[in-house]
Write a protein that holds these residues in place. Structure first.
Motif, PDB file in Angstrom:
ATOM      1  N   GLY A 117      40.202  49.236  28.767  1.00 59.72           N
ATOM      2  CA  GLY A 117      39.487  47.962  28.865  1.00 59.72           C
ATOM      3  C   GLY A 117      40.399  46.750  28.991  1.00 59.72           C
ATOM      4  N   VAL A 118      41.727  46.959  29.110  1.00 64.29           N
ATOM      5  CA  VAL A 118      42.671  45.838  29.283  1.00 64.29           C
ATOM      6  C   VAL A 118      43.347  46.017  30.642  1.00 64.29           C
ATOM      7  CG1 VAL A 118      44.705  44.648  28.379  1.00 64.29           C
ATOM      8  CG2 VAL A 118      43.043  45.670  26.792  1.00 64.29           C
ATOM      9  N   HIS A 119      42.917  45.212  31.614  1.00 67.33           N
ATOM     10  CA  HIS A 119      43.412  45.334  32.990  1.00 67.33           C
ATOM     11  C   HIS A 119      44.457  44.245  33.252  1.00 67.33           C
ATOM     12  CE1 HIS A 119      40.187  48.179  33.961  1.00 67.33           C
ATOM     13  NE2 HIS A 119      39.468  47.449  33.129  1.00 67.33           N
ATOM     14  N   CYS A 120      45.646  44.655  33.696  1.00 67.83           N
ATOM     15  CA  CYS A 120      46.735  43.702  33.937  1.00 67.83           C
ATOM     16  C   CYS A 120      47.228  43.831  35.374  1.00 67.83           C
ATOM     17  CB  CYS A 120      47.895  43.963  32.975  1.00 67.83           C
ATOM     18  SG  CYS A 120      47.436  43.700  31.261  1.00 67.83           S
ATOM     19  N   GLN A 121      47.547  42.679  35.941  1.00 68.39           N
ATOM     20  CA  GLN A 121      48.065  42.653  37.311  1.00 68.39           C
ATOM     21  C   GLN A 121      49.313  41.798  37.389  1.00 68.39           C
ATOM     22  OE1 GLN A 121      45.183  41.795  40.528  1.00 68.39           O
ATOM     23  NE2 GLN A 121      43.673  41.583  38.883  1.00 68.39           N
ATOM     24  N   GLN A 122      50.108  42.094  38.404  1.00 69.17           N
ATOM     25  CA  GLN A 122      51.123  41.125  38.817  1.00 69.17           C
ATOM     26  C   GLN A 122      50.847  40.838  40.283  1.00 69.17           C
ATOM     27  OE1 GLN A 122      55.580  41.091  37.890  1.00 69.17           O
ATOM     28  NE2 GLN A 122      55.531  41.908  39.942  1.00 69.17           N
ATOM     29  N   ILE A 123      50.651  39.556  40.606  1.00 75.06           N
ATOM     30  CA  ILE A 123      50.409  39.189  41.999  1.00 75.06           C
ATOM     31  C   ILE A 123      51.542  38.284  42.471  1.00 75.06           C
ATOM     32  CG2 ILE A 123      47.898  39.491  41.896  1.00 75.06           C
ATOM     33  CD1 ILE A 123      47.615  36.497  41.507  1.00 75.06           C
ATOM     34  N   ILE A 124      51.804  38.357  43.758  1.00 72.03           N
ATOM     35  CA  ILE A 124      52.938  37.626  44.321  1.00 72.03           C
ATOM     36  C   ILE A 124      52.412  36.577  45.286  1.00 72.03           C
ATOM     37  CG2 ILE A 124      54.984  37.866  45.805  1.00 72.03           C
ATOM     38  CD1 ILE A 124      55.295  40.691  44.498  1.00 72.03           C
ATOM     39  N   ARG A 125      52.930  35.359  45.146  1.00 73.28           N
ATOM     40  CA  ARG A 125      52.539  34.261  46.024  1.00 73.28           C
ATOM     41  C   ARG A 125      53.797  33.600  46.604  1.00 73.28           C
ATOM     42  NH1 ARG A 125      48.513  36.532  45.560  1.00 73.28           N
ATOM     43  NH2 ARG A 125      46.486  35.847  44.784  1.00 73.28           N
ATOM     44  N   PRO A 126      53.731  33.171  47.860  1.00 75.77           N
ATOM     45  CA  PRO A 126      54.896  32.484  48.440  1.00 75.77           C
ATOM     46  C   PRO A 126      55.056  31.084  47.851  1.00 75.77           C
ATOM     47  CG  PRO A 126      53.061  32.490  49.977  1.00 75.77           C
ATOM     48  CD  PRO A 126      52.630  33.321  48.811  1.00 75.77           C
ATOM     49  N   LEU A 127      56.280  30.569  47.871  1.00 74.87           N
ATOM     50  CA  LEU A 127      56.491  29.162  47.546  1.00 74.87           C
ATOM     51  C   LEU A 127      55.832  28.346  48.654  1.00 74.87           C
ATOM     52  CD1 LEU A 127      60.239  29.147  46.410  1.00 74.87           C
ATOM     53  CD2 LEU A 127      58.181  29.482  45.037  1.00 74.87           C
ATOM     54  N   ASN A 128      55.335  27.181  48.303  1.00 73.77           N
ATOM     55  CA  ASN A 128      54.529  26.395  49.235  1.00 73.77           C
ATOM     56  C   ASN A 128      55.396  25.728  50.316  1.00 73.77           C
ATOM     57  OD1 ASN A 128      52.176  25.357  50.214  1.00 73.77           O
ATOM     58  ND2 ASN A 128      52.129  23.623  48.823  1.00 73.77           N
ATOM     59  N   ILE A 129      56.338  24.884  49.878  1.00 75.98           N
ATOM     60  CA  ILE A 129      57.226  24.186  50.827  1.00 75.98           C
ATOM     61  C   ILE A 129      58.674  24.486  50.442  1.00 75.98           C
ATOM     62  CG2 ILE A 129      57.877  21.969  51.839  1.00 75.98           C
ATOM     63  CD1 ILE A 129      55.320  20.769  50.925  1.00 75.98           C
ATOM     64  N   VAL A 130      59.441  25.012  51.385  1.00 69.95           N
ATOM     65  CA  VAL A 130      60.864  25.266  51.114  1.00 69.95           C
ATOM     66  C   VAL A 130      61.718  24.505  52.114  1.00 69.95           C
ATOM     67  CG1 VAL A 130      60.485  27.504  50.013  1.00 69.95           C
ATOM     68  CG2 VAL A 130      60.911  27.416  52.481  1.00 69.95           C
ATOM     69  N   GLY A 131      62.915  24.124  51.670  1.00 68.88           N
ATOM     70  CA  GLY A 131      63.858  23.400  52.520  1.00 68.88           C
ATOM     71  C   GLY A 131      65.109  24.229  52.737  1.00 68.88           C
ATOM     72  N   LEU A 132      65.489  24.407  53.991  1.00 69.65           N
ATOM     73  CA  LEU A 132      66.689  25.165  54.318  1.00 69.65           C
ATOM     74  C   LEU A 132      67.773  24.203  54.786  1.00 69.65           C
ATOM     75  CD1 LEU A 132      65.039  28.021  56.448  1.00 69.65           C
ATOM     76  CD2 LEU A 132      65.062  27.736  53.957  1.00 69.65           C
ATOM     77  N   TYR A 133      68.972  24.366  54.240  1.00 72.44           N
ATOM     78  CA  TYR A 133      70.089  23.521  54.683  1.00 72.44           C
ATOM     79  C   TYR A 133      71.084  24.358  55.477  1.00 72.44           C
ATOM     80  CZ  TYR A 133      73.925  20.325  55.028  1.00 72.44           C
ATOM     81  OH  TYR A 133      74.904  19.518  55.554  1.00 72.44           O
ATOM     82  N   ILE A 134      71.374  23.914  56.689  1.00 73.86           N
ATOM     83  CA  ILE A 134      72.354  24.598  57.543  1.00 73.86           C
ATOM     84  C   ILE A 134      73.535  23.647  57.747  1.00 73.86           C
ATOM     85  CG2 ILE A 134      72.749  25.749  59.757  1.00 73.86           C
ATOM     86  CD1 ILE A 134      70.556  27.063  57.991  1.00 73.86           C
ATOM     87  N   PRO A 135      74.719  24.008  57.243  1.00 77.76           N
ATOM     88  CA  PRO A 135      75.874  23.116  57.385  1.00 77.76           C
ATOM     89  C   PRO A 135      76.225  22.881  58.857  1.00 77.76           C
ATOM     90  CG  PRO A 135      76.340  24.913  55.847  1.00 77.76           C
ATOM     91  CD  PRO A 135      75.055  25.246  56.529  1.00 77.76           C
ATOM     92  N   GLY A 136      76.864  21.739  59.125  1.00 78.70           N
ATOM     93  CA  GLY A 136      77.372  21.456  60.479  1.00 78.70           C
ATOM     94  C   GLY A 136      78.833  21.857  60.533  1.00 78.70           C
ATOM     95  N   GLY A 137      79.661  20.982  61.091  1.00 74.88           N
ATOM     96  CA  GLY A 137      81.098  21.280  61.111  1.00 74.88           C
ATOM     97  C   GLY A 137      81.561  21.725  62.474  1.00 74.88           C
TER      98      GLY A 137
END
Length: 443
Positions: A117-137
């Motif tokens: 009678g004890v039901h447990c879950q783990q659910i996975i959700r993406p992060l909403n907004i992510v920022g990627l940094y690409i170096p120059g040079g």
């Protein structure tokens, strides 16, 4: 530099314990205080002035008079126009391998009954907004676009933005677009991290910032992460490192090439060779200086070699022990039957087994991520993966019967911890269930 003076050969067992510890210390940048203050000023200006500060810094630092920060959609769509088929084919092959590897370690949701009678879950959700940094040079780092963009895409992040110093090369834009990224901003350095961390008129505040960079970018990530209402970051990636373990079957030409490939990243890189065989060290040194003559970044590499280490041990197992203490970003095992020794390795960012597995393969195209923990953080931290772009949430649902059966366990523990309100949250429900049951029995 004197031809064979550096790197120095060191016999591990001739050193005291404190000398051994010193040998494994990474080079330290002495200008950290100045960098801290300068980065703090840049962050403050971006926080207060938004886009205006970004345009100013683009001009001051990158000598670029940008009219707008965001790259127009038409430019993104046509970015592959001038790229050869050979280049496109290489990008597609690398992307296919990186995608295949990262898709394989997607976590699935968990659903189980831990107690009747004890039901447990783990659910996975993406992060909403992510920022990627690409170096120059000096050269476009399209491999980093793939290493960040592909796991973000697999994780299904709703919005992915990319920042890179102006002018952004077509090949970076093209690779980003292949990774499903069409929101690209031309801004670099600490100011790009500030823009993603605080948000400006043009650039959204993100949930988490990803990507490597120079010491300024790394310091900006650290400060943004620690600021009130700060933004999460992937990791504080420091200068590049490689540690090579070699036995009598190792080829000094390969060893030297691998050491030099990490050394050319920058003056703070750290390269180490550990072997039980003194002649491997001598042959590698000779090969290092021979190969160095034809490399364009030889000045940078010379500085790295001043801090490099060539350690001679009593046996192979001692090599693994030293490596686990150092916890290298890249660990190359150039020995016979290398895979038989994998279980001895406890701390490393990424491992390259055998004579035919150069670190360069992992940097570009074999599949695993090249954004890796440095500075010994591999003791507790992993390389970048899909899970870094996601979060796990737990779910619990108890039936009346389940709560009844588990209630005495819960209330016993709440009493030990003397948390009365916690206890009542259970007992009020239990009393209610009992009353309902009594009523139904009375009809």
């Amino acid at each position: 530099m004197n031809s064979h003076e550096h790197p120095r050969s060191i016999y591990w067992n001739d050193c005291s314990t404190s000398e051994q510890k010193t040998l494994l210390i990474r080079p330290i940048n002495n200008k950290l205080n100045d960098i801290y203050t300068n980065v703090k000023n840049i962050l403050t200006q971006v926080y207060n002035e938004g886009d205006h500060a970004l345009f100013k810094f683009n001009f001051d630092f990158d000598n670029a008079q940008t009219k707008q920060l965001q790259i127009p959609y038409e430019i993104i769509m046509h970015s592959g126009r001038n790229l050869s088929n050979g280049i496109k084919q290489a990008i597609h092959t690398a992307m296919a391998n990186i995608t295949q590897f990262h898709q394989a370690h997607c976590y699935s949701d968990v659903h189980l009954e831990t107690f009747p009678g004890v039901h447990c879950q783990q659910i996975i959700r993406p992060l909403n907004i992510v920022g990627l940094y690409i170096p120059g040079g000096t050269a476009p780092l399209l491999s980093t676009v793939m290493m960040l963009g592909i796991p973000a895409h697999i994780a299904k992040c709703r919005r992915v933005i990319l920042c890179s110093p102006p002018p952004i090369p077509d090949i970076i834009i093209y690779t980003a677009q292949l990774c499903g990224i069409d929101e690209i901003y031309q801004v670099g350095g600490s100011q790009a991290i500030a823009a993603m961390g605080f948000g400006t008129e043009s650039i959204p505040k993100v949930n988490k910032i990803f990507g490597p960079g120079n010491i300024w970018v790394t310091e900006a990530k650290r400060q943004i992460n620690l600021s009130p209402n700060g933004t999460a970051i992937d990791m504080l990636a420091g200068p590049s490192e490689i540690l090579i373990i070699a036995d009598h079957t190792a080829n000094p030409i390969f060893i030297a090439a691998d050491l030099l490939s990490q050394a050319e990243h920058g003056p703070d890189s750290h390269v180490i060779l550990i072997t039980p065989h003194a002649y491997i060290v001598e042959q590698t040194k000779h090969e290092l200086h021979k190969q160095l003559k034809i490399l364009p970044r030889s000045n940078i590499i010379n500085n790295v070699l001043l801090n490099s280490r060539m350690i001679i041990t009593s046996n192979l197992m001692e090599c693994f022990s030293i490596s686990n203490s150092y916890a290298p970003e890249h660990l190359s095992i150039q020995i016979e039957n290398a895979s038989d020794y994998l279980h001895h390795i406890t701390n490393a960012g990424s491992i390259f087994l055998g004579h035919w597995s150069p670190g360069t393969a992992g940097d570009y195209a074999s599949g695993p991520n090249h954004v890796l923990p440095t500075y010994g953080h591999a003791i507790t931290t992993s390389g970048l993966g899909v899970i870094d772009f996601q979060k796990r949430m737990s779910v619990q649902q108890l039936t009346q019967h389940g709560l009844l059966q588990l209630s005495s366990t819960i209330t016993t523990l709440t009493k030990i911890e003397q948390l009365k309100a916690h206890e009542y949250a259970v007992t009020h429900r239990i009393n209610y269930i009992k009353e309902q049951n009594e009523r139904s029995l009375l009809g």
